[in-house]
Design a protein around this motif. Structure first.
Motif, PDB file in Angstrom:
ATOM      1  N   THR A 197       1.365   6.652  -0.094  1.00 51.38           N
ATOM      2  CA  THR A 197       0.645   6.143   1.074  1.00 51.38           C
ATOM      3  C   THR A 197      -0.630   6.934   1.353  1.00 51.38           C
ATOM      4  O   THR A 197      -1.564   6.394   1.937  1.00 51.38           O
TER       5      THR A 197
ATOM      6  N   GLN B  97      -4.777   6.425  -0.753  1.00 51.98           N
ATOM      7  CA  GLN B  97      -5.906   5.630  -0.277  1.00 51.98           C
ATOM      8  C   GLN B  97      -5.529   4.916   1.011  1.00 51.98           C
ATOM      9  O   GLN B  97      -4.375   4.578   1.237  1.00 51.98           O
TER      10      GLN B  97
ATOM     11  N   CYS C  46      -0.142   2.265   1.859  1.00 51.31           N
ATOM     12  CA  CYS C  46       0.641   1.236   1.177  1.00 51.31           C
ATOM     13  C   CYS C  46       1.610   1.948   0.240  1.00 51.31           C
ATOM     14  O   CYS C  46       1.253   2.963  -0.365  1.00 51.31           O
ATOM     15  N   CYS C  47       2.804   1.420   0.138  1.00 51.82           N
ATOM     16  CA  CYS C  47       3.801   2.031  -0.738  1.00 51.82           C
ATOM     17  C   CYS C  47       4.523   0.924  -1.481  1.00 51.82           C
ATOM     18  O   CYS C  47       5.554   0.434  -1.048  1.00 51.82           O
TER      19      CYS C  47
ATOM     20  N   ARG D 234       0.337  -0.465  -5.634  1.00 51.72           N
ATOM     21  CA  ARG D 234      -0.369   0.799  -5.356  1.00 51.72           C
ATOM     22  C   ARG D 234      -0.078   1.797  -6.474  1.00 51.72           C
ATOM     23  O   ARG D 234      -0.968   2.498  -6.942  1.00 51.72           O
TER      24      ARG D 234
ATOM     25  N   GLN E 193      -2.092   0.753  -9.474  1.00 48.26           N
ATOM     26  CA  GLN E 193      -3.511   0.954  -9.221  1.00 48.26           C
ATOM     27  C   GLN E 193      -3.920   2.404  -9.434  1.00 48.26           C
ATOM     28  O   GLN E 193      -5.004   2.687  -9.947  1.00 48.26           O
ATOM     29  N   TYR E 194      -3.068   3.347  -9.062  1.00 45.35           N
ATOM     30  CA  TYR E 194      -3.399   4.767  -9.127  1.00 45.35           C
ATOM     31  C   TYR E 194      -2.566   5.536 -10.143  1.00 45.35           C
ATOM     32  O   TYR E 194      -2.455   6.755 -10.089  1.00 45.35           O
TER      33      TYR E 194
ATOM     34  N   ALA F 280      -9.790   1.751  -8.735  1.00 38.34           N
ATOM     35  CA  ALA F 280      -8.515   1.276  -9.258  1.00 38.34           C
ATOM     36  C   ALA F 280      -8.536   1.347 -10.765  1.00 38.34           C
ATOM     37  O   ALA F 280      -9.576   1.210 -11.386  1.00 38.34           O
TER      38      ALA F 280
END
Length: 107
Positions: free
Chosen positions: A38, A41, A45-46, A50, A53-54, A99
């Protein structure tokens, strides 16, 4: 483990995430906490998107811990919100609207 360790699998485990890193000979589990996911960024968001993306950012953080031998008693590497904040302070702006493509298939 060699210097070419990469994420090969990842998935959500409850509110945390698990990434399996491998150098082709052996694997190492990386636990990414809810708070790390979370905090990477805004907005917070979890979820699996996410994580995907990371993924490369978390893998980089894990590599640094492996190099420093910052490994838990069970062999797991833990990525926490503190790790994310420390990483962001060294890489300002890197996570802002940045991303990566999900490389390995989500498992």
């Amino acid at each position: 483990m060699g210097s070419t360790i990469t994420p090969v699998k990842y998935h959500m485990v409850g509110q945390d995430a698990l990434i399996i890193m491998s150098d082709g000979r052996c694997s190492r589990p990386v636990q990414v906490t809810h708070d790390a996911l979370t905090d990477i960024q805004s907005p917070a968001c979890c979820d699996a998107s996410r994580l995907a993306q990371y993924l490369e950012f978390f893998a980089e953080m894990a590599m640094k811990k492996i190099e420093k031998e910052a490994i838990a008693f069970d062999g797991r590497i833990w990525i926490t919100a503190d790790d994310v904040r420390a990483w962001r302070s060294l890489h300002p702006g890197m996570t802002e609207n940045t991303a990566t493509s999900p490389a390995p298939a989500q498992q």
